[in-house]
Design an enzyme around this catalytic site. Sequence first.
Site, PDB file in Angstrom:
ATOM      1  CE  LYS A 285       0.966   1.761   3.443  1.00 59.60           C
ATOM      2  NZ  LYS A 285       2.157   2.071   4.264  1.00 59.60           N
TER       3      LYS A 285
ATOM      4  CE1 TYR B 177      -2.311  -0.544   6.754  1.00 63.27           C
ATOM      5  CE2 TYR B 177      -0.899   1.384   6.853  1.00 63.27           C
ATOM      6  CZ  TYR B 177      -1.049   0.029   6.671  1.00 63.27           C
ATOM      7  OH  TYR B 177       0.038  -0.748   6.423  1.00 63.27           O
TER       8      TYR B 177
END
Length: 369
Positions: free
Chosen positions: A132, A218
């Site tokens: 990510k 996140y």
Amino acid sequence: MRAISRKQFLSNISIYAVGAAVPFITKAKIPPARKLNIALVGLGRYANILADGLLVAQHCRLAGIVTGTPEKAKDWKKRFNLDDKNIYNYQNFDQIASNKDIDLVYVVTPNALHKEYVLRAAKAGKHVIVEKPIGISVEEARDMITACEKAGVQLAMGYRLHYEPYNMEMKRMGQERIFGKVKLVEASLGYKAISNPGEWRLHKALSGGGPLMNLGVYCVQAGRYITGEEPISVTAQYGPVTYPDIFKEVEESITWQLQFPSGAICTSSSSYNCGIDRLYAAADEGFFELSPAISYGPFQGRTSNGPLKFPETNQQAVQMDEIAKVILAGKRLPDHISGLEGLLDMKVLMAIYQAADSGKKIAITPEKQ
Ligand code: NAD
């Protein structure tokens, strides 16, 4: 509130992991009864954590590496007992196409290099996990998804929290409305550890941005998986720059507010200037929260009915094992860790920057699927 046992949780994880068990037709055939062989690209801090996870994983193993540093190649070969023919550098990486010992390439480089290695891995006929955020733009995300589809390989995001019990319980409690309709989510992540001006995270060309790209992703994920909705608009504000010598190219901190179709709001901050690691959801009939929530644990959580208690897991081992099981079974990976999921997050991240840059509320258009 319905409590969930460890056994139920593990069985839910399998459901999430195998999804609808849709077969995946691929050219990359893996011999039966062997582990999934993974090659890590970019042997930095997180690759070391993944490699430790692979040492205890049951359905996959570290079989290869791609590194630009000969000393690292030597060290990793010794530490992980790697075969010489499975060690590549960034120049000869494409030769991995003819290496039947490598099934999947896990890209763990700085964000701006993800696309190059995802595309090269796909071209080589290897399944891919990409860390990510998926890349540094929505266009890059689309290119990666298209390249993997064309090559007939699967693309997964390295979203470890989708296999982490506390976070998946937050998702379940939100989406199953265990405490009624979720009205407000607060999701924030920050740390104060970046002071080396050489760190790629401080350079926009390599990172795509500051804490929003690294940590905020996140929080966006959590807002989406707790509400089970896609945000329709966002407002955002940059925080003050207290270290102008360090934060020349990327933001030091940023705060934003996502609006969801149901009326729910998710407010978040991500920062390189203070430590925060928390998820909180306020629903009609109660609340549920975690803090620490997003880092590597140990996590702590409670609801308006009392404490949450789950086993601590090796997040990386569980994540890679669950992905390996699906690929080894010739099934399609579940949507919540797909490349599309990475793209949806990237759309939100880009809208947050647009909102902070303009001072305006930015609409987020739904993705055609
Ligand atoms: P890092 O700086 O420790 O490692 C990056 C690696 O890429 C190094 O081995 C470096 O040598 C290599 N590299 C190759 N080309 C490079 C270049 N041009 N410039 C700089 N480095 C280059 O970074 P990291 O913390 O391991 O992060 C790598 C990726 O993993 C990032 O995308 C990050 O977002 C992600 N990450 C994920 C988690 C997680 O919990 N899922 C945690 C940390 C990092």
